[in-house]
Design a protein around this motif. Structure first.
Motif, PDB file in Angstrom:
ATOM      1  N   VAL A 238       0.860  -1.188   0.000  1.00  0.00           N
ATOM      2  CA  VAL A 238       0.000   0.000   0.000  1.00  0.00           C
ATOM      3  C   VAL A 238       0.896   1.238   0.000  1.00  0.00           C
ATOM      4  N   PRO A 239       0.641   2.214  -0.861  1.00  0.00           N
ATOM      5  CA  PRO A 239       1.475   3.430  -0.891  1.00  0.00           C
ATOM      6  C   PRO A 239       1.551   4.093   0.480  1.00  0.00           C
ATOM      7  N   ARG A 240       2.716   4.651   0.802  1.00  0.00           N
ATOM      8  CA  ARG A 240       2.941   5.210   2.131  1.00  0.00           C
ATOM      9  C   ARG A 240       2.005   6.368   2.444  1.00  0.00           C
ATOM     10  N   PHE A 241       1.615   7.137   1.433  1.00  0.00           N
ATOM     11  CA  PHE A 241       0.804   8.317   1.697  1.00  0.00           C
ATOM     12  C   PHE A 241      -0.569   7.961   2.281  1.00  0.00           C
ATOM     13  N   VAL A 242      -0.979   6.699   2.137  1.00  0.00           N
ATOM     14  CA  VAL A 242      -2.289   6.290   2.642  1.00  0.00           C
ATOM     15  C   VAL A 242      -2.302   6.261   4.173  1.00  0.00           C
ATOM     16  N   PHE A 243      -1.198   5.813   4.785  1.00  0.00           N
ATOM     17  CA  PHE A 243      -1.193   5.591   6.230  1.00  0.00           C
ATOM     18  C   PHE A 243      -1.286   6.875   7.054  1.00  0.00           C
ATOM     19  N   PRO A 244      -0.602   7.974   6.683  1.00  0.00           N
ATOM     20  CA  PRO A 244      -0.839   9.220   7.420  1.00  0.00           C
ATOM     21  C   PRO A 244      -2.291   9.676   7.367  1.00  0.00           C
ATOM     22  N   LEU A 245      -2.948   9.455   6.232  1.00  0.00           N
ATOM     23  CA  LEU A 245      -4.357   9.814   6.125  1.00  0.00           C
ATOM     24  C   LEU A 245      -5.201   8.964   7.067  1.00  0.00           C
ATOM     25  N   VAL A 246      -4.872   7.672   7.155  1.00  0.00           N
ATOM     26  CA  VAL A 246      -5.578   6.785   8.084  1.00  0.00           C
ATOM     27  C   VAL A 246      -5.359   7.248   9.522  1.00  0.00           C
ATOM     28  N   ALA A 247      -4.116   7.615   9.846  1.00  0.00           N
ATOM     29  CA  ALA A 247      -3.803   8.066  11.203  1.00  0.00           C
ATOM     30  C   ALA A 247      -4.617   9.298  11.578  1.00  0.00           C
ATOM     31  N   ILE A 248      -4.697  10.268  10.669  1.00  0.00           N
ATOM     32  CA  ILE A 248      -5.453  11.489  10.952  1.00  0.00           C
ATOM     33  C   ILE A 248      -6.938  11.191  11.077  1.00  0.00           C
ATOM     34  N   ALA A 249      -7.425  10.256  10.272  1.00  0.00           N
ATOM     35  CA  ALA A 249      -8.841   9.880  10.362  1.00  0.00           C
ATOM     36  C   ALA A 249      -9.167   9.264  11.721  1.00  0.00           C
ATOM     37  N   ILE A 250      -8.183   8.618  12.335  1.00  0.00           N
ATOM     38  CA  ILE A 250      -8.370   8.051  13.666  1.00  0.00           C
ATOM     39  C   ILE A 250      -8.193   9.105  14.743  1.00  0.00           C
ATOM     40  N   VAL A 251      -7.188   9.938  14.564  1.00  0.00           N
ATOM     41  CA  VAL A 251      -6.774  10.878  15.609  1.00  0.00           C
ATOM     42  C   VAL A 251      -7.795  11.983  15.842  1.00  0.00           C
ATOM     43  N   ILE A 252      -8.299  12.601  14.791  1.00  0.00           N
ATOM     44  CA  ILE A 252      -9.166  13.771  14.953  1.00  0.00           C
ATOM     45  C   ILE A 252     -10.418  13.461  15.777  1.00  0.00           C
ATOM     46  N   PRO A 253     -11.207  12.440  15.431  1.00  0.00           N
ATOM     47  CA  PRO A 253     -12.409  12.190  16.248  1.00  0.00           C
ATOM     48  C   PRO A 253     -12.094  11.781  17.680  1.00  0.00           C
ATOM     49  N   LEU A 254     -11.043  10.974  17.884  1.00  0.00           N
ATOM     50  CA  LEU A 254     -10.697  10.560  19.238  1.00  0.00           C
ATOM     51  C   LEU A 254     -10.157  11.734  20.054  1.00  0.00           C
ATOM     52  N   SER A 255      -9.472  12.661  19.415  1.00  0.00           N
ATOM     53  CA  SER A 255      -8.987  13.853  20.113  1.00  0.00           C
ATOM     54  C   SER A 255     -10.153  14.720  20.575  1.00  0.00           C
ATOM     55  N   ILE A 256     -11.134  14.860  19.722  1.00  0.00           N
ATOM     56  CA  ILE A 256     -12.300  15.672  20.066  1.00  0.00           C
ATOM     57  C   ILE A 256     -13.054  15.064  21.242  1.00  0.00           C
ATOM     58  N   VAL A 257     -13.194  13.739  21.221  1.00  0.00           N
ATOM     59  CA  VAL A 257     -13.905  13.053  22.302  1.00  0.00           C
ATOM     60  C   VAL A 257     -13.125  13.118  23.610  1.00  0.00           C
ATOM     61  N   GLY A 258     -11.784  12.978  23.535  1.00  0.00           N
ATOM     62  CA  GLY A 258     -10.967  12.906  24.745  1.00  0.00           C
ATOM     63  C   GLY A 258     -10.513  14.234  25.298  1.00  0.00           C
ATOM     64  N   ALA A 259     -10.902  15.328  24.645  1.00  0.00           N
ATOM     65  CA  ALA A 259     -10.420  16.642  25.073  1.00  0.00           C
ATOM     66  C   ALA A 259     -10.886  17.016  26.472  1.00  0.00           C
ATOM     67  N   SER A 260     -11.989  16.456  26.914  1.00  0.00           N
ATOM     68  CA  SER A 260     -12.540  16.833  28.223  1.00  0.00           C
ATOM     69  C   SER A 260     -11.824  16.163  29.385  1.00  0.00           C
TER      70      SER A 260
END
Length: 553
Positions: A418-440
């Protein structure tokens, strides 16, 4: 931490038969790829190493126009989705976007001579508001100022030794850290890669929360919410990591300069005295529980970098990179990047104990504390400094996202196509929603997460270090890069997994967390890392020698 627990609990080692079949498939693919000489001429140096061990063309780290995504017909016919992804990867290569595989970097491609830049990279990665925030945790523990400062300095010196040593494997072996792990953990290395990928996501989540809260703190009437701040930090981090190791080195080489200036301004404007930096009255008494709790936090913060340490040094020229020099600059990068900000954060945290204004701001977020100190003394310029401090977190998130893209292909062989550029996109897709939920619940998450990192890192580094120093006797020739994906020739990993599992019998009772306190920890404090490391190290060597005698590899 539920996301981390779910990820870890779902990771079960694959059967030996399945892994052997995967190794056979990979060897067949490499043989097919050797017949496509024209394809190899357009690949990066890394994929030329995967496709043909006899390829003699050299490659440099600074060749951005190479096209590395030329998968075999077997793979693309089975997974049609890879075809458009590979075409996108080829086009991105023209815009200097790095596209690499996890195969060992061949000797002729290890051409980077600026080995000192590794130290600056790790300095910038640690010199940010997350280190400051970690230091402020002292206010929640039973520690005096002297006890806190001594604990931080000593365990920073101790913890920085591990990732500094792991970095030295990069130039000498050309292997990414999770590939190097296969030579000791064997068939169970994918489990370590899963834990490492989860840790990188966890760190990025904490950083995005902290950066988002800091940016939001300067917003009048909350017009810029923490959610928007989180998205801003995540996207900027993605852009930097997306470009690859060359851009990452250049970015981290200078990021620390404005950050250092900002922290100097913060300390200067805070001043000293009852309303500034001072020793609280009455000062908390130091206890063993407080010392060991802070030690666990520092160890988890620094030792966990060992899982990606050599990812940023595998392109270094071994002929011009002195091992001790690389170790030295990396050690200084980790120590000087973290320890001073741990101490500064501890000073602010202790001062807030009898400073109601600081205590209220710190209970809201670190960004609120920055804005209180800076904007009250320097107005809009202080708000500008606060914004820069919030963006300093990118120095930590960018290498984490980059190495996430190297950890994922180490989990399943098919993922390395799988091209490397795919994995950073996957990471951000995971990180953003979990960051929003865990901010409190930032502080509770920070304490639990860094401590958990210390626990699994103890077992990981113990096995790798003992395997290198005792079993292999510090002999780099004992690592054969040609077998990196040949599971039939790699160690089984039974010695590693058995020593790790048995060590849990000592580690778990030594854990002291809000969600669990073991019987040993109830009496002395958190000794999870220390006892787990020692037990695993003592068990691994005899078990590995027995494994080699019975299995022959």
């Amino acid at each position: 931490m539920s996301y981390l627990a779910a990820t870890v609990s779902s990771a079960e080692p694959r059967s030996s038969q399945q892994q052997q079949q995967e190794g056979d498939i990979e060897q067949q693919q490499q043989q097919q790829q050797q017949q496509h000489g024209n394809v190899a001429s357009h690949a990066t140096s890394n994929e030329r190493a995967e496709k043909s061990s006899s390829s003699s063309s050299s490659s440099s780290l600074k060749q951005p126009h190479q096209q590395p995504f030329s998968s075999s017909a077997t793979i693309t016919s089975r997974i049609p989705l890879l075809r458009p992804l590979q075409r996108i990867g080829e086009r991105l290569g023209h815009y200097h976007v790095e596209s690499v595989s996890v195969a060992p970097v061949p000797l002729e491609a290890r051409t980077e001579k600026k080995w000192w830049s590794v130290g600056l990279l790790w300095f910038s990665a640690n010199f940010n508001v997350l280190s400051f925030s970690t230091g402020t945790l002292v206010s929640t523990l039973e520690l005096s100022a002297a006890g806190a400062f001594c604990t931080i300095v000593f365990f920073c010196l101790f913890s920085a030794l591990f990732p500094a040593f792991f970095v030295t494997f990069g130039p000498r072996l050309g292997m990414r850290q999770m590939i190097h792990t296969r030579y000791s953990w064997g068939w169970f290395a994918p489990l370590i890669a899963i834990l490492n990928a989860a840790s990188l996501c966890g760190y990025t989540i904490l950083n995005c929360i902290l950066g988002g809260q800091t940016l939001s703190a300067v917003s009048p009437n909350g017009s810029l919410t923490p959610t928007v701040g989180i998205v801003i930090v995540a996207i900027v981090s993605l852009v930097v990591s997306f470009m690859g190791i060359r851009v990452l080195h250049a970015f981290e080489r200078w990021l620390w300069v404005p950050v250092l200036i900002c922290f100097c301004i913060l300390a200067g404007l805070a001043r000293s005295g009852p309303s500034g930096l001072h020793f609280p009255t009455p000062e908390p008494a130091t206890t063993s529980e407080g010392v060991l709790a802070m030690a666990s936090i520092v160890i988890g913060f620094l030792v966990s970098w060992s899982g990606i340490a050599s990812d940023v040094s595998s392109y270094m020229d071994p002929a011009t990179t002195p091992t001790w020099g690389l170790f030295g600059v990396t050690f200084l990068g980790f120590f000087l990047g973290s320890c001073p900000l741990f101490l500064l954060g501890a000073a602010f945290g202790l001062s807030s104990l009898d400073n109601p204004a600081w205590d209220t701001a710190l209970s809201e977020s670190n960004g609120a504390l920055f804005n209180l100190v800076l904007s009250s003394k320097a107005g809009n310029f202080g708000k500008f400094i606060t914004v820069l401090l919030g963006l300093s977190i990118i120095g930590n998130t960018a290498p984490s996202i980059y190495s996430f893209g190297l950890s994922m292909p180490a989990i399943l062989p098919a993922l390395r196509h799988v091209p490397r550029f795919v994995f950073p996109l996957v990471a951000i897709a995971i990180v953003i929603p979990l960051s929003i939920v865990g901010a409190s619940a930032f502080y509770d998450t920070l304490v639990s997460f860094t401590s958990v990192l210390a626990y699994w890192s103890a077992l990981f580094v113990a096995v790798v270090l003992v395997d290198h120093w005792v079993v292999r006797r510090n002999d780099m020739a004992s690592y054969d890069p040609a077998i990196w994906c040949q599971w039939k020739k790699l160690p089984l990993g039974l010695a590693a997994i058995i020593s790790a599992v048995v060590s849990l019998a000592v580690l778990v009772p030594s854990i002291s967390q809000t969600w669990f306190t073991g019987p040993i920890a109830e009496h002395v404090g958190d000794l999870g890392f220390e006892l787990g490391f020692v037990c695993c190290a003592l068990l691994y060597a005899p078990l590995r020698f027995l494994e080699k005698r019975l299995v022959g590899r």
